[in-house]
Design a protein around this motif. Sequence first.
Motif, PDB file in Angstrom:
ATOM      1  N   SER A 126       8.313  -0.390  -4.389  1.00 44.52           N
ATOM      2  CA  SER A 126       8.509   0.948  -3.746  1.00 44.52           C
ATOM      3  C   SER A 126       7.147   1.211  -2.876  1.00 44.52           C
ATOM      4  CB  SER A 126       9.056   1.927  -4.415  1.00 44.52           C
ATOM      5  OG  SER A 126       7.943   2.126  -5.377  1.00 44.52           O
ATOM      6  N   THR A 127       6.985   2.085  -2.306  1.00 44.27           N
ATOM      7  CA  THR A 127       6.078   2.580  -1.532  1.00 44.27           C
ATOM      8  C   THR A 127       4.979   3.083  -2.661  1.00 44.27           C
ATOM      9  OG1 THR A 127       7.360   3.226   0.387  1.00 44.27           O
ATOM     10  CG2 THR A 127       5.047   4.193   0.319  1.00 44.27           C
ATOM     11  N   ILE A 128       3.600   2.968  -2.167  1.00 47.82           N
ATOM     12  CA  ILE A 128       2.398   3.381  -3.101  1.00 47.82           C
ATOM     13  C   ILE A 128       1.543   4.476  -2.329  1.00 47.82           C
ATOM     14  CG2 ILE A 128       0.309   2.495  -4.137  1.00 47.82           C
ATOM     15  CD1 ILE A 128       1.615  -0.108  -4.661  1.00 47.82           C
ATOM     16  N   SER A 139       1.420   7.535  -9.179  1.00 49.27           N
ATOM     17  CA  SER A 139       0.542   8.393  -8.771  1.00 49.27           C
ATOM     18  C   SER A 139       0.323   9.403  -9.963  1.00 49.27           C
ATOM     19  CB  SER A 139       1.422   9.294  -7.533  1.00 49.27           C
ATOM     20  OG  SER A 139       1.583   8.513  -6.715  1.00 49.27           O
ATOM     21  N   HIS A 166       7.268   5.756  -7.202  1.00 49.82           N
ATOM     22  CA  HIS A 166       5.816   5.975  -6.635  1.00 49.82           C
ATOM     23  C   HIS A 166       5.341   7.080  -7.465  1.00 49.82           C
ATOM     24  CE1 HIS A 166       4.118   7.867  -2.643  1.00 49.82           C
ATOM     25  NE2 HIS A 166       3.204   7.207  -3.373  1.00 49.82           N
ATOM     26  N   GLU A 204       0.708  -3.030  -2.119  1.00 45.26           N
ATOM     27  CA  GLU A 204       1.840  -2.530  -1.541  1.00 45.26           C
ATOM     28  C   GLU A 204       2.945  -3.367  -1.413  1.00 45.26           C
ATOM     29  OE1 GLU A 204       3.475   0.858   0.976  1.00 45.26           O
ATOM     30  OE2 GLU A 204       2.433   1.055  -0.713  1.00 45.26           O
TER      31      GLU A 204
END
Length: 312
Positions: free
Chosen positions: A162-164, A290, A286, A157
């Motif tokens: 960016s946010t994972i 994903s 993100h 992270e």
Amino acid sequence: MMQATVSQENKELPYLDCTVMLPLSAQPIAVPKRASWKFMALEHHRQPPAECSYSLPIHKMRIALQPYLSFEHRVNDGRVSHLTVARGDLAVCPAHSLQWMRWQEDAEFLLLSIQPALLERFAEEAEIEISSIELIETPEEFQDPLIYQLGLTLLTELSAESTIFSAAYIDALSNALAAHILKHFCLYSHKKSLVPASTKLSSTAWRNVVEYIHTHLDQALTLKELATIVGMSSYHFAHSFKQALGISPHQYILRLRIEYAKMMLLKGEVPLSEIVMHLGFADQSHFTRSFKRVVGIPPRMFVQEHRKNVLS
């Protein structure tokens, strides 16, 4: 000797103030990469030879990342120990303990910060009868594969732009960490098993949870939020959920979001930016990571493959 103070960057989870590190070479002290979540924070240090002294109101776990390092260590003004650590070695530093370290070569390590409240909250949710929780100071570094892997997971992270991780996934990691610490590194006045009794959710409860997830996919769903719907603790809810479906709440939510994304991508009526926002991803990066993790290929390639199959 200088002593660390609580950094004002994060009042709930204070970082180690790098101004207390005294360099022992011409190289300056480096500012570490940092990230914080509820009850946890992580710092990634790459430091030149230095010494430091700190005492913080949170638990710290120091994870060595370099292949080999010799250093000096003292706790609470006690005897100085001369230690050698290897990659993955862990040191447990309880809140308010006075830590002093000195190393004569470049060092790389993680500092995992844990709020004492995380252990107390987990103990209450898991229905563990504990009148007091005392984290045990470790006299020497040692290997703990679970905490090492958890540290590396959180490190991804820090390395990302960016946010994972979703809120539900961070909740699951927090619970796993709390259970492990309570079982292996704490003293209790009273203790029950950390494995919850089998708890089954009624069909009505399952329906309420599933409907809530479908309705709030655009939001950062947490374990506590979902557990509250059925009147359970986060710990027992996550355990019951995985017993019933074979996957964790985080995995279920992610797969559901990806299934919705696949349908929206194939329809082609909504731009990618709106899909990302509608399904609760932090940003397009993100979402792409994903999607690839679940489907095996990026979103654009998925659409291209589908069109190719339709035309053939």
